[in-house]
Write a protein that holds these residues in place. Structure first.
Motif, short mmCIF file in Angstrom:
data_model
loop_
_atom_site.label_atom_id
_atom_site.label_comp_id
_atom_site.label_asym_id
_atom_site.label_seq_id
_atom_site.Cartn_x
_atom_site.Cartn_y
_atom_site.Cartn_z
N GLN A 213 -6.08 -7.87 9.45
CA GLN A 213 -5.15 -7.32 10.41
C GLN A 213 -3.93 -6.81 9.65
N CYS A 214 -3.76 -5.49 9.61
CA CYS A 214 -2.69 -4.88 8.83
C CYS A 214 -1.72 -4.13 9.72
N THR A 215 -0.45 -4.29 9.43
CA THR A 215 0.61 -3.55 10.10
C THR A 215 1.28 -2.64 9.09
N LEU A 216 1.46 -1.37 9.43
CA LEU A 216 2.03 -0.40 8.51
C LEU A 216 3.53 -0.30 8.72
N ARG A 217 4.26 -0.22 7.60
CA ARG A 217 5.72 -0.17 7.62
C ARG A 217 6.21 0.92 6.66
N TYR A 218 7.49 1.20 6.69
CA TYR A 218 8.10 2.16 5.77
C TYR A 218 7.31 3.48 5.73
N ASP A 219 7.17 4.11 6.88
CA ASP A 219 6.43 5.38 6.98
C ASP A 219 5.03 5.25 6.39
N ASP A 220 4.40 4.12 6.62
CA ASP A 220 3.02 3.82 6.21
C ASP A 220 2.86 3.63 4.71
N ALA A 221 3.97 3.52 3.96
CA ALA A 221 3.89 3.27 2.52
C ALA A 221 3.67 1.79 2.22
N VAL A 222 3.85 0.93 3.22
CA VAL A 222 3.67 -0.51 3.07
C VAL A 222 2.71 -1.00 4.15
N ALA A 223 1.77 -1.85 3.73
CA ALA A 223 0.85 -2.47 4.67
C ALA A 223 0.98 -3.99 4.54
N ALA A 224 1.33 -4.64 5.63
CA ALA A 224 1.41 -6.10 5.66
C ALA A 224 0.16 -6.62 6.34
N CYS A 225 -0.69 -7.31 5.57
CA CYS A 225 -2.02 -7.66 6.05
C CYS A 225 -2.24 -9.18 6.11
N ASN A 226 -2.74 -9.64 7.23
CA ASN A 226 -3.25 -11.00 7.34
C ASN A 226 -4.74 -10.94 7.04
N VAL A 227 -5.14 -11.58 5.95
CA VAL A 227 -6.53 -11.54 5.50
C VAL A 227 -7.05 -12.98 5.47
N GLY A 228 -7.94 -13.32 6.40
CA GLY A 228 -8.39 -14.69 6.49
C GLY A 228 -7.21 -15.60 6.76
N LYS A 229 -7.06 -16.64 5.93
CA LYS A 229 -5.94 -17.57 6.08
C LYS A 229 -4.72 -17.13 5.28
N GLY A 230 -4.85 -16.05 4.51
CA GLY A 230 -3.78 -15.63 3.63
C GLY A 230 -3.08 -14.36 4.08
N ARG A 231 -2.21 -13.86 3.21
CA ARG A 231 -1.42 -12.69 3.55
C ARG A 231 -1.16 -11.88 2.29
N ALA A 232 -1.25 -10.56 2.42
CA ALA A 232 -0.97 -9.66 1.31
C ALA A 232 -0.12 -8.51 1.82
N VAL A 233 0.95 -8.23 1.11
CA VAL A 233 1.80 -7.08 1.41
C VAL A 233 1.57 -6.06 0.32
N LEU A 234 1.12 -4.88 0.71
CA LEU A 234 0.73 -3.82 -0.22
C LEU A 234 1.76 -2.70 -0.18
N VAL A 235 2.27 -2.32 -1.34
CA VAL A 235 3.27 -1.26 -1.44
C VAL A 235 2.66 -0.11 -2.22
N SER A 236 2.57 1.05 -1.61
CA SER A 236 1.91 2.20 -2.24
C SER A 236 2.88 2.96 -3.14
N ASP A 237 3.64 2.21 -3.92
CA ASP A 237 4.57 2.79 -4.88
C ASP A 237 5.00 1.68 -5.83
N ALA A 238 5.08 1.98 -7.12
CA ALA A 238 5.62 1.02 -8.09
C ALA A 238 6.84 1.58 -8.79
N ASP A 239 7.07 2.90 -8.67
CA ASP A 239 8.27 3.49 -9.25
C ASP A 239 9.53 2.95 -8.60
N MET A 240 9.41 2.37 -7.41
CA MET A 240 10.56 1.75 -6.76
C MET A 240 11.11 0.58 -7.57
N LEU A 241 10.36 0.12 -8.57
CA LEU A 241 10.79 -0.99 -9.41
C LEU A 241 11.55 -0.52 -10.66
N GLN A 242 11.72 0.79 -10.82
CA GLN A 242 12.44 1.30 -11.99
C GLN A 242 13.87 0.76 -12.03
#
Length: 275
Positions: A213-242
């Motif tokens: 179950q995933c919810t999209l955030r930040y104009d769909d650049a971020v997906a917050a997902c409940n996967v089984g008993k766990g959770r993963a937040v996916l960010v479709s950018d790593a340059d934001m860490l510069q």
């Protein structure tokens, strides 16, 4: 003697309550760019944390071309170190891993993947099983990295140019895409009262072909997902860490200046991962 660690989520709360010393001039991005507002202070609690990080980015040590430079890097002042890497080191006390199996074997409370090196199909399955079993992960996965590097394209020491986690995302019911007609440079993506600076980020599309179950955030650049008993937040950018997106107080080494750069965004992403 076992070292006693402070509560991870109390550290997270602390990380967004630090007071900046003064306002500073900062970059203004006009393309697709709303005002960058301070995020609300997260209020969360949790157990003592064991944080594991895997990354191809020079967050915790600068890029060095040879052994002599590597030895000299240890003598460099904090001013030349990556602000976010210094802050995470001081607040999260993370363990840095090159091997996924070793990272998961440490039973981390939080696993951060920041443009990690490619995983084998077996490792992707292992990571999926770990999350489904209750693991929590914050994943920065950039489909087109623009991170500056002293190493040429093809050099194994260069940050990973593109994420190869798409098969895992597809298994979780997500398709990662990047638009070819994006404006060059950086802009900000708004999410409620917060904004995140990115550099030609990708975005997610939900396929609906998974029980995740995933919810999209930040104009769909971020997906917050409940996967089984766990959770993963996916960010479709790593340059934001510069490093340039993490201004710090010059009077107090690497104290985040909140309300500017991506300090609040990273704190919000950590909070989102906590669930």
């Amino acid at each position: 003697m076992t070292k006693s660690k402070p509560s991870f989520f109390m550290l997270l709360l602390y990380s967004v309550m630090i007071v900046g010393a003064a306002a500073v001039s900062y970059y203004i991005y006009t393309a697709k760019s709303p005002a960058i507002d301070a995020a609300p202070n997260p209020s969360i609690s949790g157990d003592t944390a064991n944080v594991a990080i895997m990354t191809s980015l020079p967050l915790f040590s600068p890029e060095t071309a040879n052994i002599a430079d590597a030895l000299g890097a240890t003598e460099k002042p904090d001013a030349e170190a990556h602000p976010l890497g210094v802050f995470w080191s001081n607040t999260l006390s993370p363990e840095i891993y090159d091997d996924l199996t070793a990272a998961l074997s440490s039973q981390p409370d939080l696993l951060i993947l920041a443009q990690s090196r490619p995983f084998s199909p077996e490792q992707l399955a292992q990571f999926d099983a770990w999350v489904r079993g209750g693991g929590k992960a914050l994943v920065f996965a950039d489909p087109a990295l623009f991170w500056p590097s002293i190493f040429s394209v093809g050099d194994a020491r260069r940050p990973e140019g593109a994420t190869l986690l798409s098969p895992l995302f597809a298994y979780w019911g997500l398709e990662q895409q990047i638009d070819d007609d994006q404006p060059e440079g950086a802009w900000s993506l708004a999410d409620r009262s917060n904004a995140m600076i990115v550099v030609q980020s990708g975005h997610f599309i939900k396929s609906g072909n998974s029980e995740a179950q995933c919810t999209l955030r930040y104009d769909d650049a971020v997906a917050a997902c409940n996967v089984g008993k766990g959770r993963a937040v996916l960010v479709s950018d790593a340059d934001m860490l510069q490093a340039e997106f993490y201004p710090v107080d010059g009077a107090e080494a690497h104290a985040p200046i909140l309300g500017s750069g991506n300090w609040n965004s990273v704190a919000s992403l950590l909070q989102l991962t906590a669930g």
